[in-house]
Design a protein around this motif. Structure first.
Motif, short mmCIF file in Angstrom:
data_model
loop_
_atom_site.label_atom_id
_atom_site.label_comp_id
_atom_site.label_asym_id
_atom_site.label_seq_id
_atom_site.Cartn_x
_atom_site.Cartn_y
_atom_site.Cartn_z
N PRO A 1 0.80 -1.23 0.00
CA PRO A 1 0.00 0.00 0.00
C PRO A 1 0.83 1.28 0.00
N SER A 2 1.97 1.27 0.70
CA SER A 2 2.77 2.50 0.81
C SER A 2 3.24 3.00 -0.54
N ARG A 3 3.71 2.11 -1.39
CA ARG A 3 4.20 2.55 -2.70
C ARG A 3 3.06 3.06 -3.57
N SER B 1 11.26 5.82 2.31
CA SER B 1 11.06 4.37 2.22
C SER B 1 9.59 4.06 2.41
N ASP B 2 9.20 2.86 2.00
CA ASP B 2 7.81 2.47 2.17
C ASP B 2 7.52 1.97 3.58
N HIS B 3 8.54 1.59 4.33
CA HIS B 3 8.36 1.14 5.70
C HIS B 3 9.72 1.04 6.37
N GLY B 4 9.71 0.91 7.70
CA GLY B 4 10.92 0.59 8.44
C GLY B 4 11.02 -0.91 8.63
N ILE B 5 11.69 -1.33 9.72
CA ILE B 5 11.87 -2.77 9.95
C ILE B 5 12.26 -2.98 11.41
N ALA B 6 11.88 -4.14 11.95
CA ALA B 6 12.13 -4.39 13.37
C ALA B 6 13.54 -4.91 13.64
N VAL B 7 13.93 -6.00 13.00
CA VAL B 7 15.24 -6.65 13.19
C VAL B 7 15.58 -6.75 14.68
N TYR C 1 2.13 11.91 5.63
CA TYR C 1 1.94 10.57 5.11
C TYR C 1 2.67 10.45 3.78
N LEU C 2 2.94 9.23 3.34
CA LEU C 2 3.52 9.05 2.02
C LEU C 2 2.56 9.51 0.92
N SER C 3 1.28 9.56 1.22
CA SER C 3 0.31 10.09 0.24
C SER C 3 0.45 11.59 0.06
N ASP C 4 1.26 12.24 0.88
CA ASP C 4 1.51 13.68 0.71
C ASP C 4 2.62 13.96 -0.30
N VAL C 5 3.33 12.93 -0.74
CA VAL C 5 4.47 13.14 -1.64
C VAL C 5 4.01 13.70 -2.98
#
Length: 361
Positions: free
Chosen positions: A1-3, A223-229, A267-271
């Motif tokens: 969804p992010s992209r 980026s479209d998301h971060g990550i936990a690792v 939001y990424l939708s603001d780009v």
């Protein structure tokens, strides 16, 4: 969804391809919505558009609107099979523009395949971060590997709601392990992949500067998301903690003061609406997002006072969160057929790493 949010400027519930059972999309929505996606909008405004990125998990109808597309998934540990390949495509495109003396304005979507797993690092960078590309279990951590995150846990205190989720059970070199040696090695591989990305972005910026285009170009890194690792006992991206939900967002360009920071609350939708605003292009009526140009120009710290988050890729309805401008954040879990109903409340001003009871045990 992010992209897709980036491509269309639409909120997550309004994007084409939304498969939520309560959402009804118009007929042929994937194709009609692409007509007002990023590349289509800029093509109509006279821009030349170019894209390189990994394949899959995106919006193909919108991707196809770019004038030139060179997509491939490159997650190898060699120059020709990793992030440098994507940078090479951009450099080749810019070089061709120079040879042809092309003076049209341009829009470049420069995506990369890393640091998504499998995180095969360049050998020199793997050594720098005390990591190995070998997926076999490790007996002990390399002393040169990054330390465990401050909010590391060996396990999450309750089920995340997505049984047998790939990112939590099948990441090469990790699988279900959450021991110190495994997590630190994966962090080392991630850092090595990120440094290589930094190098590739640097190559493109140097090329823009050599062409005399840099000072007239907005460069956005996100980026479209971060990550936990390892953070909170998780490995993947299917959660709403800050380390995963909050993405990097760095902008360089005319009118943007170097070194300045702002909360943004974007939001990424603001780009897309922001790019249109900066380029003097009419923002499509279908766009839900807001232009954050005032934030970039230092006229405002943020464009909204609340942001909402959602993950519903597992059992439904999933996870929801809300974050306020004064630092409060609430996460609600309703997963596994209501078997897991949990609520977390954080004061991010006092607890930015979102420590929970298990961190103090």
């Amino acid at each position: 969804p992010s992209r897709t949010m980036i491509m269309t400027g639409r909120y997550v519930w309004n994007i084409p391809g939304n498969r939520a059972p309560e959402v009804e999309s118009p007929p042929n929505f994937l194709n009609t919505a692409a007509e007002n996606s990023m590349a289509a909008v800029f093509n109509r405004a006279g821009y030349d558009t170019f894209r390189t990125c990994k394949k899959g998990n995106s919006y193909p109808q919108a991707n196809a609107k770019f004038d030139m597309v060179r997509d491939a998934t490159k997650r190898g540990g060699a120059v020709e099979t990793g992030s440098a390949w994507h940078a090479d495509q951009v450099l080749d495109y810019l070089g061709q523009r120079g040879l042809e003396k092309d003076s049209d304005p341009f829009l470049i979507y420069f995506g990369l395949s890393h640091p998504h797993d499998p995180r095969r690092a360049l050998p020199e960078l793997a050594r720098k971060y005390g990591a190995t590309n070998d997926d076999a279990p490790l007996d002990e951590p390399n002393p040169n590997a990054p330390p465990l995150p401050v909010n590391y846990l060996p396990a999450h205190p309750f089920h995340h709601g997505h049984p047998e989720l790939r990112d939590e059970v099948s990441v090469p070199g990790v699988e279900r392990r959450r021991d110190e040696a495994t997590v630190r090695n994966e962090l080392g591989r991630e850092y090595a992949c990120i440094e290589n990305i930094d190098r590739q972005v640097g190559r493109v910026i140097q090329k823009l500067e050599a062409m005399g285009e840099l000072e007239n170009t907005y460069v956005i890194f996100t980026s479209d998301h971060g990550i936990a690792v390892g953070r909170h006992g998780l490995m993947g991206k299917q959660n709403l903690y800050e380390h995963t939900w909050r993405v990097p967002f760095i902008v360089r360009g005319p009118g943007v003061k170097a070194g300045s920071t702002a909360s943004g609350f974007i939001y990424l939708s603001d780009v897309l609406p922001t790019l249109c605003d900066l380029a003097g292009i009419k923002i499509p009526d279908e766009v839900d997002g807001k232009s954050f140009r005032p934030v970039l120009e230092g006229k405002s710290d943020r464009v909204r006072d609340l942001v909402y988050g959602v993950y519903c890729g597992g059992t439904k309805p999933g996870m929801r969160c809300i974050k306020t401008a004064d630092g409060w954040k609430l996460i609600e879990y309703n997963v596994l057929g209501k078997e897991v109903r949990e609520t977390q409340l954080f004061n991010l001003n006092e607890n930015p790493h979102e420590f929970i009871d298990e961190h103090h045990g």
